[in-house]
Design a protein around this motif. Structure first.
Motif, short mmCIF file in Angstrom:
data_model
loop_
_atom_site.label_atom_id
_atom_site.label_comp_id
_atom_site.label_asym_id
_atom_site.label_seq_id
_atom_site.Cartn_x
_atom_site.Cartn_y
_atom_site.Cartn_z
N GLU A 1 45.88 8.66 89.79
CA GLU A 1 45.22 9.67 88.96
C GLU A 1 46.05 10.01 87.73
OE1 GLU A 1 42.32 10.42 89.68
OE2 GLU A 1 42.14 9.78 91.76
N GLY A 2 47.26 9.44 87.63
CA GLY A 2 47.99 9.62 86.39
C GLY A 2 49.43 10.02 86.50
N GLU A 3 49.89 10.51 87.69
CA GLU A 3 51.28 10.96 87.79
C GLU A 3 51.98 10.29 88.95
OE1 GLU A 3 53.94 14.99 87.35
OE2 GLU A 3 51.85 15.20 87.96
N ASP A 4 53.13 9.73 88.65
CA ASP A 4 54.00 9.12 89.64
C ASP A 4 54.46 10.21 90.61
OD1 ASP A 4 56.65 8.44 90.75
OD2 ASP A 4 56.46 6.63 89.53
N LYS A 5 54.36 9.95 91.92
CA LYS A 5 54.68 10.98 92.90
C LYS A 5 56.15 11.39 92.87
CE LYS A 5 52.79 8.60 96.22
NZ LYS A 5 52.27 8.15 97.53
N ILE A 6 57.04 10.42 92.66
CA ILE A 6 58.46 10.76 92.59
C ILE A 6 58.75 11.53 91.31
CG2 ILE A 6 60.78 9.76 92.35
CD1 ILE A 6 59.91 7.60 94.33
N GLN A 7 58.09 11.14 90.22
CA GLN A 7 58.25 11.88 88.97
C GLN A 7 57.74 13.31 89.13
OE1 GLN A 7 57.17 9.88 85.24
NE2 GLN A 7 55.88 11.63 84.76
N LYS A 8 56.62 13.47 89.85
CA LYS A 8 56.07 14.81 90.07
C LYS A 8 57.05 15.66 90.86
CE LYS A 8 52.05 17.08 92.18
NZ LYS A 8 50.77 16.83 92.90
N LYS A 9 57.64 15.09 91.92
CA LYS A 9 58.60 15.81 92.73
C LYS A 9 59.83 16.18 91.89
CE LYS A 9 59.80 16.90 97.11
NZ LYS A 9 58.96 17.62 98.07
N ALA A 10 60.27 15.27 91.03
CA ALA A 10 61.43 15.52 90.17
C ALA A 10 61.15 16.69 89.23
CB ALA A 10 61.77 14.26 89.38
N ARG A 11 59.94 16.72 88.68
CA ARG A 11 59.59 17.80 87.76
C ARG A 11 59.58 19.14 88.48
NH1 ARG A 11 54.79 19.79 87.08
NH2 ARG A 11 53.72 17.97 87.95
N GLU B 1 61.20 20.01 91.20
CA GLU B 1 62.51 20.40 91.72
C GLU B 1 63.60 20.35 90.65
OE1 GLU B 1 63.57 18.47 95.35
OE2 GLU B 1 61.62 18.83 96.28
N GLU B 2 63.20 20.04 89.41
CA GLU B 2 64.13 19.97 88.28
C GLU B 2 65.27 19.01 88.56
OE1 GLU B 2 65.26 23.97 87.39
OE2 GLU B 2 63.37 24.45 86.41
N LEU B 3 64.89 17.80 88.99
CA LEU B 3 65.85 16.74 89.27
C LEU B 3 65.47 15.50 88.48
CD1 LEU B 3 65.96 17.04 93.18
CD2 LEU B 3 67.74 17.82 91.59
N GLU B 4 66.43 14.60 88.35
CA GLU B 4 66.11 13.28 87.83
C GLU B 4 65.30 12.52 88.88
OE1 GLU B 4 66.69 11.46 85.01
OE2 GLU B 4 67.30 13.34 84.07
#
Length: 500
Positions: free
Chosen positions: A83-93, A95-98
Motif C-alpha cells: 500500500e506504499g510504506e515499508d513495514k520496517i521503515q514505518k516502525k523506524a519512523r 520509534e525514531e530509529l534508523e
C-alpha cells in the motif's frame, strides 16, 4: 548407522515421495525466515521448529546439510507495504530509529527466541539487504529472457506471457484467472500490463528511506526476489528442499518458481515442504490480523489471552505434538496439557537415568532387548513417515509406562538393556525432537521437594514435642540451625526460613 529411507510430503506433487538428494550424502535446504520489524510470535515458532526437526533428523541420518534461512530486513512489497510504506521503515519512523536499527534489534531478539526454543542455528543466515546485487542480476536475467518489462522505473514480471509457455500455478494449483482474482488493486497498478503481474523492482517514492541504485531507478527489489537470489547463491541453481509456512505457497513461493524458470530455464527446487498454520479461535495467528502473541509474552505470561507463563520447552512440545501439516489451534488448555505432557516425559527420563546399571527383581519379569529393538524401529518408522512427531511422542509415552514399572521395581532389567533404552530415549528426546531439560521447571520442582523434606523433619520434631521427647526435639532444631535454618514455633505449628 545405516541411512533409512525418508518419505516426505512434496507440496509440488501433492503426495508423499521418497527423499532422494541431488548429491549423495549432502542436502541443500532453504527456509523462509522472518521479516524483522517486531518480536517473533507463535506463528514464527512453528516453521522454525518444523524445519529444525527436519534439520536435526537429516543430520542424525548422516547427511551433510547446508541449511539456509534468510532474514528479510527490508519490509518491501510484503502485505501492507504494497500500500506504499515499508513495514520496517514505518516502525523506524514510529520509534525514531534508523531502519537498520529496527532490523538489527528484532533480528537479535528473533535469534534469542530461537535459542530459547533450542532451534539449531542455520548454516547460513543471509539478509536481503546484503544481496541487492544478486537480486538486481536476477531481475536483469528475467528481463533479458523476455518475461519482464520496465514501467516508469519499476520492473514487473509478465505473468500472462510466462503462463503461455510454462505452467503458472504449478505449486498452488491456481490458474492465471485465479491469480488475477486474488490480486488486490494496489498502488501502482496502472503501471502494470496485467493485474496479476508482480514487482521485481520498485521505484522508490520520495519518502522511501531504504533505496538502492539500479539500471531502472533508485528503488528496492520485490519481496519474491530475495529467496530466489539467495537460494541460488548459496545452494546452486538446483537444490533439494525449500520450506516455509503454508501461507507462503501463494503468492511468494509460486512467484519464486516462476522467477527461477524465467531466469535459468528450469525449476530450482525438488521438494517443497510447508507447515500448516497456528490459529486462534479458528483464525490464523499473525501480525496482519492483530491477534498474535509474541514469544517473549509466552515466556513471561504478560498477555491478556494467557493464563500463565509458558516455558520455551512447553511451546516446543506443544508444536511437536501435532503433525507439521496439520492446523494447531491455540488455547491455554492445550498449552497446559503440553506442559504436563512435557513434564511426564522428563520425569520418565530422570527415572530411566537411575536404572542404567540395571536391576534384578525377584519373581518379576525382565525387559528384553527385543522390546527395545521393536520400539527403536517404530520410532524410526514414524520419523521416516513425513516426520510424524506426534507418533514419536506417543511411542515414548507408551514406553514411559514400562519405565514407571521399572522404577516401581515391578519389572527387572539388565544393564545392557537399560543402557540401550537410555540411549534410545536420549537420541529421540534430545537429538531429534530437540527437547531439553527445562532448568526453571527443574529448579521449581527441586525447591518444592526441598521444602517438603524440611516440613517433614519439622513435623517429626513437632511429634517429639507432643510426646515430651525434648532431647530429640532440641536435637532436630539444633542440627537445622547449624545448616542455616531458622525455626519458629507458632500457634498453628511452625515456620522456617533458610538464611543464605
Amino acid at each position: 548407522m545405516t541411512r533409512q529411507p525418508l518419505i516426505i510430503y512434496n507440496t509440488l506433487s501433492r503426495q508423499k515421495e521418497l527423499f532422494r538428494p541431488l548429491t549423495e550424502g549432502r542436502v541443500g535446504m532453504y527456509v523462509c525466515g522472518p521479516t524483522v520489524y517486531g518480536d517473533a510470535h507463535l506463528g514464527h515458532a512453528r516453521p522454525a521448529i518444523t524445519f529444525d526437526l527436519l534439520f536435526r533428523y537429516l543430520l542424525h541420518q548422516g547427511y551433510r546439510v547446508r541449511y539456509v534461512r534468510n532474514i528479510t530486513d527490508v519490509g518491501h512489497l510484503e502485505h501492507d507495504a504494497d500500500e506504499g510504506e515499508d513495514k520496517i521503515q514505518k516502525k523506524a519512523r514510529l520509534e525514531e530509529l534508523e531502519p537498520m536499527e529496527v532490523a538489527q534489534l528484532y533480528t537479535n531478539r528473533f535469534e534469542e527466541a530461537m535459542k530459547a526454543l533450542n532451534c539449531l542455528p542455520p548454516s547460513i543466515e543471509p539478509r536481503a539487504t546484503g544481496h541487492i546485487i544478486e537480486q538486481e542480476q536476477l531481475v536483469s536475467e528475467i528481463l533479458r529472457n523476455g518475461y519482464a518489462y520496465e514501467s516508469h522505473g519499476s520492473v514487473y514480471f509478465d505473468v500472462e506471457k510466462y503462463a503461455k509457455e510454462h505452467r503458472y500455478g504449478i505449486l498452488s494449483g491456481r490458474t492465471l484467472e485465479n491469480a488475477k482474482d486474488a490480486s488486490r488493486e494496489l498502488a501502482g497498478v496502472d503501471e502494470k500490463r496485467n493485474q496479476a503481474d508482480f514487482a521485481l523492482w520498485k521505484k522508490a517514492q520520495p519518502q522511501h528511506i531504504m533505496r538502492w541504485p539500479s539500471p531502472w531507478s533508485e528503488g528496492f527489489p520485490g519481496w519474491h526476489c530475495e529467496c530466489t537470489a539467495m537460494g541460488r547463491k548459496y545452494l546452486g541453481s538446483h537444490f533439494d528442499i525449500h520450506g516455509g509456512g503454508m501461507d507462503l505457497v501463494f503468492p511468494h513461493h509460486e512467484c519464486e518458481i516462476a522467477q527461477a524458470v524465467a531466469s535459468q530455464g528450469s525449476e530450482m527446487v525438488r521438494y517443497w515442504m510447508h507447515n500448516n498454520m497456528i490459529t486462534i479461535e479458528g483464525r490464523k495467528m499473525g501480525k496482519s490480523y492483530n491477534n498474535f502473541i509474541t514469544l517473549p509474552q509466552f515466556f513471561t505470561g504478560e498477555h491478556p489471552l494467557l493464563q500463565q507463563a509458558y516455558s520455551p520447552m512447553t511451546i516446543r512440545f506443544f508444536i511437536l505434538q501435532a503433525h507439521y501439516r496439520s492446523t494447531v489451534d491455540f488455547s491455554n488448555d492445550a498449552l497446559q496439557a503440553a506442559e504436563k505432557g512435557y513434564a511426564r516425559l522428563m520425569d520418565a527420563w530422570r527415572k530411566l537415568l537411575r536404572l542404567t546399571e540395571g536391576q534384578r527383581v525377584k519373581g518379576q519379569p525382565v525387559v528384553e532387548m527385543a522390546w527395545v529393538d521393536e520400539l527403536r524401529q517404530k520410532l524410526y518408522d514414524a520419523m521416516n513417515d513425513d516426520l510424524n512427531s506426534p507418533i514419536v511422542l506417543q511411542l515414548l509415552f507408551d514406553a514411559s509406562r514400562t519405565i514407571n514399572l521399572l522404577a516401581d521395581r515391578k519389572l527387572g532389567v539388565t544393564p545392557e538393556v537399560a543402557e540401550a533404552l537410555k540411549g534410545l530415549f536420549s537420541t529421540f528426546i534430545f537429538d531429534i525432537l530437540g527437547l531439553q531439560e527445562d532448568t526453571a521447571q527443574g529448579n521449581k520442582e527441586r525447591e518444592q521437594a526441598f521444602a517438603s523434606v524440611v516440613d517433614m523433619v519439622l513435623r517429626q520434631r513437632q511429634r517429639a514435642k507432643e510426646q515430651k521427647d525434648w532431647m530429640l526435639s532440641d536435637s532436630i532444631r539444633s542440627e537445622l540451625s547449624e545448616l542455616g535454618f531458622e525455626v519458629k514455633d507458632t500457634k498453628d505449628g511452625f515456620s522456617w526460613t533458610l538464611n543464605k
